[in-house]
Scaffold this active site. Structure first.
Site, PDB file in Angstrom:
ATOM      1  N   ARG A  55       0.840  -1.189   0.000  1.00 10.19           N
ATOM      2  CA  ARG A  55       0.000   0.000   0.000  1.00 10.19           C
ATOM      3  C   ARG A  55       0.880   1.246   0.000  1.00 10.19           C
ATOM      4  NH1 ARG A  55      -1.768   0.750   4.327  1.00 10.19           N
ATOM      5  NH2 ARG A  55      -1.244  -1.086   5.554  1.00 10.19           N
ATOM      6  N   LYS A  66      -9.707  -2.370   1.284  1.00 10.49           N
ATOM      7  CA  LYS A  66      -9.383  -1.217   2.132  1.00 10.49           C
ATOM      8  C   LYS A  66     -10.180   0.028   1.727  1.00 10.49           C
ATOM      9  CE  LYS A  66      -6.289  -3.652   4.241  1.00 10.49           C
ATOM     10  NZ  LYS A  66      -6.575  -4.142   5.599  1.00 10.49           N
ATOM     11  N   ARG A 103       2.091 -12.196  -0.948  1.00 12.51           N
ATOM     12  CA  ARG A 103       0.740 -12.483  -0.462  1.00 12.51           C
ATOM     13  C   ARG A 103       0.151 -13.747  -1.068  1.00 12.51           C
ATOM     14  NH1 ARG A 103      -1.858  -8.649   3.184  1.00 12.51           N
ATOM     15  NH2 ARG A 103      -0.261  -7.085   3.495  1.00 12.51           N
ATOM     16  N   TYR A 130      -1.365  -3.621  -6.807  1.00 12.82           N
ATOM     17  CA  TYR A 130      -1.232  -4.261  -5.491  1.00 12.82           C
ATOM     18  C   TYR A 130      -2.606  -4.335  -4.792  1.00 12.82           C
ATOM     19  CZ  TYR A 130      -0.341  -5.119  -0.627  1.00 12.82           C
ATOM     20  OH  TYR A 130      -0.406  -5.654   0.636  1.00 12.82           O
ATOM     21  N   CYS A 159       0.505  -7.858  11.582  1.00 11.89           N
ATOM     22  CA  CYS A 159       0.790  -8.102  13.005  1.00 11.89           C
ATOM     23  C   CYS A 159       0.109  -9.377  13.480  1.00 11.89           C
ATOM     24  CB  CYS A 159       0.337  -6.926  13.861  1.00 11.89           C
ATOM     25  SG  CYS A 159       1.417  -5.502  13.739  1.00 11.89           S
ATOM     26  N   ASP A 176      -9.549  -9.841   8.606  1.00 12.19           N
ATOM     27  CA  ASP A 176      -9.049  -8.479   8.358  1.00 12.19           C
ATOM     28  C   ASP A 176     -10.059  -7.368   8.653  1.00 12.19           C
ATOM     29  OD1 ASP A 176      -6.900  -6.813   7.500  1.00 12.19           O
ATOM     30  OD2 ASP A 176      -7.879  -6.528   5.562  1.00 12.19           O
ATOM     31  N   SER A 216      -1.621  -3.764  10.257  1.00  9.71           N
ATOM     32  CA  SER A 216      -1.290  -4.663   9.151  1.00  9.71           C
ATOM     33  C   SER A 216      -0.052  -5.487   9.470  1.00  9.71           C
ATOM     34  CB  SER A 216      -1.015  -3.838   7.894  1.00  9.71           C
ATOM     35  OG  SER A 216      -2.076  -2.955   7.672  1.00  9.71           O
TER      36      SER A 216
HETATM   37  C1  OXD Z   1      -3.237  -4.627   5.189  1.00 11.60           C
HETATM   38  C2  OXD Z   1      -3.826  -5.843   4.577  1.00 11.60           C
HETATM   39  O1  OXD Z   1      -2.352  -4.007   4.593  1.00 11.60           O
HETATM   40  O2  OXD Z   1      -4.746  -6.406   5.180  1.00 11.60           O
HETATM   41  O3  OXD Z   1      -3.692  -4.267   6.280  1.00 11.60           O
HETATM   42  O4  OXD Z   1      -3.421  -6.242   3.474  1.00 11.60           O
HETATM   43 MN    MN Z   2      -5.365  -5.373   6.938  1.00  8.00          MN
END
Ligand code: OXD
Ligand code: MN
Length: 579
Positions: A69, A206, A364, A197, A250, A275, A248
């Protein structure tokens, strides 16, 4: 084609501006998915992985400058900059549109424009909201198929509702100089160009489900949050659902799919989301959650049988990998994988450690949620699940104890607002710097944080049986850099304490920052942890906390007049108690 004239007019207008060669309305079928994959295999933007060991798994390599991001290129466009707040980059809507429209002019020449109707949440849920993403990226289409309920059924609901979030996306020329992600909350619309991305290009995630939805949620009286949702079934057969917000990368995906350790027999863990959670008060004043997504876009490095066996199993089939390495046998490979070794790195070069890691740090997997062995069918329940506890957390080497409980809803809002965490590879920029990330929403709140905290506080008067609020930290280290807590499956030991607190089954130690566990109340059966480590994890350093509370106070005051007085009061009371 659609009978909804506002949607048809928008699609026609976008086509007239971006000039695609063809327009394809996505029906969301498996046949369409396969046809898009085949097309990408043919043009080289996707490659097959070892189909014997990884059936229906594919690899996409992104442009090397387009791997995360881009918060510095992400904007919220409102007439008044105060509405976007100091937590967002801001432009006026007219400036934002002008900038983006110039970049979109003719950008789809020679390409196909895909129209993706999607529904965030179960198609039959009153809590769900729909959108339409227009994109010129087949990679986006196949990812949206895995991540959302998209196609025919979503279109039917959109035609019935008559409203939808408009998301326009193009990969453009992938130049970081012409890359922007813009949000127009008042118009419920998004424009994103120059990146493929996931976090920038899968607009349901998001951009819609957090930034636009958070804005919409405030107007409509609900919450759109960066939270996993997990069901914890005790050996006695009682299930509690909790929603946890961590920044993110974590460990939200790991926690959502946790495998109970052998020393906690009888526990079962059910994943509802990894998420995003949309939280609504029901007619009885109970907070209920749905996961608007139906797939996972997870961080690959570190995933293995020990850290997350469910994820390791789930990504062995029907998965799209982005920016991982491959072995000589054409199997996907990443740092933390316990077998095989890399032959080709994420950029397609012969692997050479001198070039850095084999897999990109933010590589990912994209996979349908139903692939997850711990998938909860309640993820499809239109009414969602009742939430017993909200848990905030960050990645903190020091300071924050393993777990503590807020003393009230208002105090819990302060705990969430004060979350800080070390930055990760999910965003471009330096990694490991501690920054404030309130409610883990710093990159995702679509309006002024001060107004967002007021909105959170307003639930105190509206809810009947609001969840308790907790803070956890799995990442405490010794001065030598050794983790104090084992994490992963053993985090269930902490969640067990949280549930016991929700059920008033266990006492706690009152401190100015909240209720901490008696060390003896954390189940450490078969855990190799010293008494000193447990004491360090369940106590606070008042000196450090005085400094932290002063820093939280300063941070809150940076929101000026809009800061809710109730939050200021909470901060001042705790700062005084620490003195
Ligand atoms: C983030 C994701 O960046 O969930 O938070 O991909
Ligand atoms: Mn996220």
């Amino acid at each position: 084609m659609t009978k909804l004239s506002t949607l048809q007019a928008w699609v026609d207008q976008v086509a007239g501006h971006t000039l695609p060669d063809a327009i394809h309305w996505c029906d969301g079928s498996d046949a369409e998915y396969q046809q898009m994959i085949d097309q990408m295999l043919a043009d080289g933007s996707m490659s097959k992985l070892n189909q014997e060991k990884y059936p229906n798994c594919y690899l996409h390599r992104s442009d090397p400058t387009d791997v995360a991001r881009v918060e510095h290129l992400t904007f919220v466009c409102t007439d008044n900059p105060e509405d976007a707040g100091p937590n967002n980059n801001w432009m006026t809507p007219s400036e934002g549109h002008a900038k983006m429209d110039a970049l979109f002019a003719g950008c789809m020449k020679g390409r196909t424009m895909y129209v993706i109707p999607y529904c965030m949440g179960p198609v039959d849920s009153p809590y769900s909201r729909c959108g339409v993403e227009i994109t010129d990226s087949p990679y986006v289409v196949v990812n949206m198929k895995l991540m959302t309920r998209m196609g025919k059924n979503a279109l039917q609901r959109i035609e019935k509702d008559g409203t939808f979030v408009k998301g326009l996306h193009s990969t453009g020329d992938l130049s970081p100089d012409r890359r922007f992600i813009m949000h127009f909350p008042d118009e419920l619309s998004i424009k994103s160009i120059g990146s493929g991305y996931g976090g920038n290009a899968l607009l349901g995630k998001k951009c819609h489900a957090l930034r636009i939805a958070s804005f919409q949620a405030r107007q409509e009286g609900w919450l759109a949050e960066h939270m996993l949702i997990v069901g914890l079934e005790s050996p006695e057969g009682e299930t509690h659902y909790i929603a946890c917000a961590f920044p993110s990368a974590c460990g939200k995906t790991n926690l959502a799919m946790l495998i109970p350790p052998d020393s906690l027999p009888g526990w079962k863990v059910w994943t509802l989301g990894d998420d995003i959670a949309w939280l609504h008060l029901d007619d009885d004043g109970l907070l209920r959650a749905i996961n608007p997504e139906s797939g996972y876009f997870g961080v690959v490095p570190g995933t293995n049988e020990q850290t997350n066996k469910n994820a390791a199993d789930m990504i062995k089939h029907d998965t799209i990998f982005t920016n991982v390495a491959v072995t000589a046998d054409n199997e996907p490979w990443w740092e933390g994988k316990t077998d095989g070794e890399p032959a080709i790195d994420w950029q397609g070069r012969k692997y050479d450690p001198a070039n850095g890691k084999a897999a990109q740090a933010n590589s990912r997997f994209t996979v349908a949620a139903q692939n997850n062995p711990s998938y909860s069918s309640l993820a499809d329940a239109p009414e969602g699940v009742p939430i017993s506890a909200i848990v905030f957390g960050g990645r903190r080497k020091e300071l924050a104890p393993l777990v503590y409980e807020a003393k009230s809803w208002e105090h819990g809002v302060l705990v969430g607002a004060g979350v800080a965490s070390e930055t990760t590879a999910a965003n471009v920029g330096e990694v490991g710097i501690v920054r404030r990330d309130p409610m883990a929403m710093k990159p995702f709140c679509g309006y002024n944080f001060a107004d967002y905290w007021s909105h959170w506080l307003s639930f105190a008067d509206r809810g009947n049986k609001l969840p308790k609020i907790f803070h956890v930290n799995w990442f405490r280290q010794t001065p030598e850099g050794k983790f104090l807590w084992p994490g992963f499956g053993d985090n269930l030991r902490v969640l067990e304490w949280i549930i016991d607190r929700c059920e008033n089954r266990v006492d706690a130690v009152e401190t100015p920052i909240g209720y901490l566990p008696n060390p003896a109340d954390i189940n450490t059966t078969d855990l190799n942890i010293s008494a000193e480590a447990l004491t360090a994890l369940t106590s606070i350093d008042r000196g450090q906390w005085r400094a932290e509370m002063a820093s939280i106070g300063e941070y809150l005051e940076s929101y000026g007049d809009r800061l809710p007085e109730a939050l200021r009061k909470q901060q001042k009371a705790i700062a005084a108690a620490l003195n």
